[in-house]
Design a protein around this motif. Structure first.
Motif, PDB file in Angstrom:
ATOM      1  N   GLY A   9      12.365 -52.562  -7.541  1.00 23.31           N
ATOM      2  CA  GLY A   9      12.004 -51.848  -8.760  1.00 23.31           C
ATOM      3  C   GLY A   9      10.821 -52.495  -9.455  1.00 23.31           C
ATOM      4  O   GLY A   9      10.360 -53.575  -9.060  1.00 23.31           O
ATOM      5  N   GLY A  10      10.323 -51.831 -10.476  1.00 28.28           N
ATOM      6  CA  GLY A  10       9.197 -52.374 -11.216  1.00 28.28           C
ATOM      7  C   GLY A  10       8.523 -51.327 -12.055  1.00 28.28           C
ATOM      8  O   GLY A  10       9.067 -50.234 -12.265  1.00 28.28           O
ATOM      9  N   LEU A  11       7.334 -51.666 -12.522  1.00 28.51           N
ATOM     10  CA  LEU A  11       6.529 -50.770 -13.347  1.00 28.51           C
ATOM     11  C   LEU A  11       5.424 -50.177 -12.493  1.00 28.51           C
ATOM     12  O   LEU A  11       4.708 -50.903 -11.798  1.00 28.51           O
ATOM     13  N   VAL A  12       5.298 -48.868 -12.542  1.00 29.98           N
ATOM     14  CA  VAL A  12       4.276 -48.186 -11.753  1.00 29.98           C
ATOM     15  C   VAL A  12       3.712 -47.035 -12.579  1.00 29.98           C
ATOM     16  O   VAL A  12       4.405 -46.471 -13.437  1.00 29.98           O
ATOM     17  N   GLN A  13       2.479 -46.690 -12.329  1.00 25.75           N
ATOM     18  CA  GLN A  13       1.867 -45.556 -13.029  1.00 25.75           C
ATOM     19  C   GLN A  13       2.326 -44.244 -12.400  1.00 25.75           C
ATOM     20  O   GLN A  13       2.686 -44.199 -11.205  1.00 25.75           O
ATOM     21  N   ALA A  14       2.288 -43.214 -13.188  1.00 22.31           N
ATOM     22  CA  ALA A  14       2.629 -41.887 -12.677  1.00 22.31           C
ATOM     23  C   ALA A  14       1.756 -41.556 -11.469  1.00 22.31           C
ATOM     24  O   ALA A  14       0.551 -41.841 -11.469  1.00 22.31           O
ATOM     25  N   GLY A  15       2.378 -40.993 -10.457  1.00 21.33           N
ATOM     26  CA  GLY A  15       1.691 -40.681  -9.213  1.00 21.33           C
ATOM     27  C   GLY A  15       1.792 -41.783  -8.176  1.00 21.33           C
ATOM     28  O   GLY A  15       1.449 -41.567  -7.005  1.00 21.33           O
ATOM     29  N   GLY A  16       2.272 -42.936  -8.584  1.00 18.75           N
ATOM     30  CA  GLY A  16       2.393 -44.063  -7.665  1.00 18.75           C
ATOM     31  C   GLY A  16       3.655 -44.016  -6.832  1.00 18.75           C
ATOM     32  O   GLY A  16       4.440 -43.050  -6.900  1.00 18.75           O
ATOM     33  N   SER A  17       3.852 -45.076  -6.061  1.00 14.55           N
ATOM     34  CA  SER A  17       5.000 -45.149  -5.150  1.00 14.55           C
ATOM     35  C   SER A  17       5.717 -46.484  -5.288  1.00 14.55           C
ATOM     36  O   SER A  17       5.116 -47.497  -5.661  1.00 14.55           O
ATOM     37  N   LYS A  72      19.980 -54.207   9.989  1.00 13.74           N
ATOM     38  CA  LYS A  72      19.726 -55.119   8.871  1.00 13.74           C
ATOM     39  C   LYS A  72      20.696 -54.898   7.717  1.00 13.74           C
ATOM     40  O   LYS A  72      20.585 -55.563   6.687  1.00 13.74           O
ATOM     41  N   ASN A  73      21.608 -53.938   7.875  1.00 10.48           N
ATOM     42  CA  ASN A  73      22.529 -53.618   6.776  1.00 10.48           C
ATOM     43  C   ASN A  73      21.770 -53.329   5.487  1.00 10.48           C
ATOM     44  O   ASN A  73      22.151 -53.796   4.394  1.00 10.48           O
ATOM     45  N   THR A  74      20.704 -52.568   5.605  1.00  9.06           N
ATOM     46  CA  THR A  74      19.841 -52.309   4.462  1.00  9.06           C
ATOM     47  C   THR A  74      19.585 -50.820   4.289  1.00  9.06           C
ATOM     48  O   THR A  74      19.352 -50.109   5.269  1.00  9.06           O
ATOM     49  N   LEU A  75      19.657 -50.403   3.038  1.00 17.38           N
ATOM     50  CA  LEU A  75      19.376 -49.027   2.646  1.00 17.38           C
ATOM     51  C   LEU A  75      18.048 -49.010   1.901  1.00 17.38           C
ATOM     52  O   LEU A  75      17.732 -49.952   1.162  1.00 17.38           O
ATOM     53  N   TYR A  76      17.282 -47.936   2.093  1.00 17.59           N
ATOM     54  CA  TYR A  76      15.981 -47.829   1.439  1.00 17.59           C
ATOM     55  C   TYR A  76      15.871 -46.506   0.682  1.00 17.59           C
ATOM     56  O   TYR A  76      16.537 -45.520   1.019  1.00 17.59           O
ATOM     57  N   LEU A  77      14.987 -46.521  -0.308  1.00 18.66           N
ATOM     58  CA  LEU A  77      14.594 -45.293  -0.979  1.00 18.66           C
ATOM     59  C   LEU A  77      13.094 -45.352  -1.197  1.00 18.66           C
ATOM     60  O   LEU A  77      12.612 -46.150  -1.999  1.00 18.66           O
ATOM     61  N   GLN A  78      12.378 -44.544  -0.445  1.00 17.03           N
ATOM     62  CA  GLN A  78      10.931 -44.438  -0.619  1.00 17.03           C
ATOM     63  C   GLN A  78      10.663 -43.380  -1.670  1.00 17.03           C
ATOM     64  O   GLN A  78      11.064 -42.223  -1.494  1.00 17.03           O
ATOM     65  N   MET A  79      10.002 -43.785  -2.741  1.00 13.72           N
ATOM     66  CA  MET A  79       9.734 -42.870  -3.850  1.00 13.72           C
ATOM     67  C   MET A  79       8.234 -42.688  -3.994  1.00 13.72           C
ATOM     68  O   MET A  79       7.508 -43.655  -4.244  1.00 13.72           O
ATOM     69  N   ASN A  80       7.797 -41.465  -3.834  1.00 10.39           N
ATOM     70  CA  ASN A  80       6.374 -41.129  -3.932  1.00 10.39           C
ATOM     71  C   ASN A  80       6.138 -40.175  -5.109  1.00 10.39           C
ATOM     72  O   ASN A  80       7.069 -39.534  -5.586  1.00 10.39           O
ATOM     73  N   SER A  81       4.887 -40.086  -5.515  1.00 13.12           N
ATOM     74  CA  SER A  81       4.503 -39.174  -6.601  1.00 13.12           C
ATOM     75  C   SER A  81       5.429 -39.336  -7.798  1.00 13.12           C
ATOM     76  O   SER A  81       5.946 -38.355  -8.348  1.00 13.12           O
ATOM     77  N   LEU A  82       5.614 -40.561  -8.200  1.00 16.05           N
ATOM     78  CA  LEU A  82       6.568 -40.850  -9.269  1.00 16.05           C
ATOM     79  C   LEU A  82       6.121 -40.240 -10.592  1.00 16.05           C
ATOM     80  O   LEU A  82       4.917 -40.150 -10.885  1.00 16.05           O
ATOM     81  N   LYS A  83       7.110 -39.820 -11.369  1.00 17.67           N
ATOM     82  CA  LYS A  83       6.877 -39.202 -12.671  1.00 17.67           C
ATOM     83  C   LYS A  83       7.580 -40.029 -13.754  1.00 17.67           C
ATOM     84  O   LYS A  83       8.558 -40.724 -13.465  1.00 17.67           O
ATOM     85  N   PRO A  84       7.106 -39.942 -14.993  1.00 15.04           N
ATOM     86  CA  PRO A  84       7.784 -40.686 -16.067  1.00 15.04           C
ATOM     87  C   PRO A  84       9.278 -40.380 -16.156  1.00 15.04           C
ATOM     88  O   PRO A  84      10.072 -41.274 -16.484  1.00 15.04           O
ATOM     89  N   GLU A  85       9.661 -39.158 -15.807  1.00 18.97           N
ATOM     90  CA  GLU A  85      11.089 -38.815 -15.876  1.00 18.97           C
ATOM     91  C   GLU A  85      11.911 -39.457 -14.766  1.00 18.97           C
ATOM     92  O   GLU A  85      13.139 -39.361 -14.771  1.00 18.97           O
ATOM     93  N   ASP A  86      11.250 -40.131 -13.829  1.00 20.19           N
ATOM     94  CA  ASP A  86      11.988 -40.895 -12.814  1.00 20.19           C
ATOM     95  C   ASP A  86      12.395 -42.271 -13.338  1.00 20.19           C
ATOM     96  O   ASP A  86      13.122 -43.014 -12.664  1.00 20.19           O
ATOM     97  N   THR A  87      11.917 -42.621 -14.522  1.00 25.75           N
ATOM     98  CA  THR A  87      12.277 -43.902 -15.119  1.00 25.75           C
ATOM     99  C   THR A  87      13.783 -43.989 -15.306  1.00 25.75           C
ATOM    100  O   THR A  87      14.400 -43.117 -15.914  1.00 25.75           O
ATOM    101  N   ALA A  88      14.372 -45.054 -14.758  1.00 25.57           N
ATOM    102  CA  ALA A  88      15.830 -45.228 -14.813  1.00 25.57           C
ATOM    103  C   ALA A  88      16.192 -46.545 -14.145  1.00 25.57           C
ATOM    104  O   ALA A  88      15.347 -47.177 -13.496  1.00 25.57           O
TER     105      ALA A  88
END
Length: 120
Positions: A9-17, A72-88
């Motif tokens: 997680g982290g801080l990203v600008q709208a449209g980022g991934s 690897k016992n690992t789950l991923y979520l690739q998030m593209n074209s992020l929007k401010p409403e994805d903040t959570a």
């Protein structure tokens, strides 16, 4: 002891991934259904996506992709074209019944969450 630890997680600008990861330990997760949920303050936890041997369910399929690496016992979520409403806060969850479900009560194990903030 089952443990789920999210990262990415982290801080990203709208449209980022961002790519979130969830490292699972304490049990073999190959046959578990694993999911991502998100929650903002004052709101109920919201289903994002889930994956298991029986299939995939994705509520943001046009921008988010869920995947897993069982070796690897690992789950991923690739998030593209992020929007401010994805903040959570994004949570990883697992259920050993093995079926994808969009209801949070279906999942037995939860991580602590990772904050995603999308600025406009």
């Amino acid at each position: 002891q089952v443990q789920l630890v999210e990262s990415g997680g982290g801080l990203v600008q709208a449209g980022g991934s961002l790519r979130l990861s969830c490292a699972a330990s304490g049990r073999t997760f190959t046959y578990a259904a694993m999911a991502w949920f998100r929650q903002t303050q004052g709101k109920e936890r919201e289903f994002v996506a889930a994956v298991s041997r029986s299939g995939v369910r994705n509520s943001v399929k046009d921008r988010f992709t869920i995947s897993r690496d069982n070796a690897k016992n690992t789950l991923y979520l690739q998030m593209n074209s992020l929007k401010p409403e994805d903040t959570a806060v994004y949570y990883c969850a697992a259920n050993f019944g093995g079926y994808v479900d969009s209801e949070s009560h279906a999942y037995e194990y939860w991580g602590q969450g990772t904050q995603v903030t999308v600025s406009s």
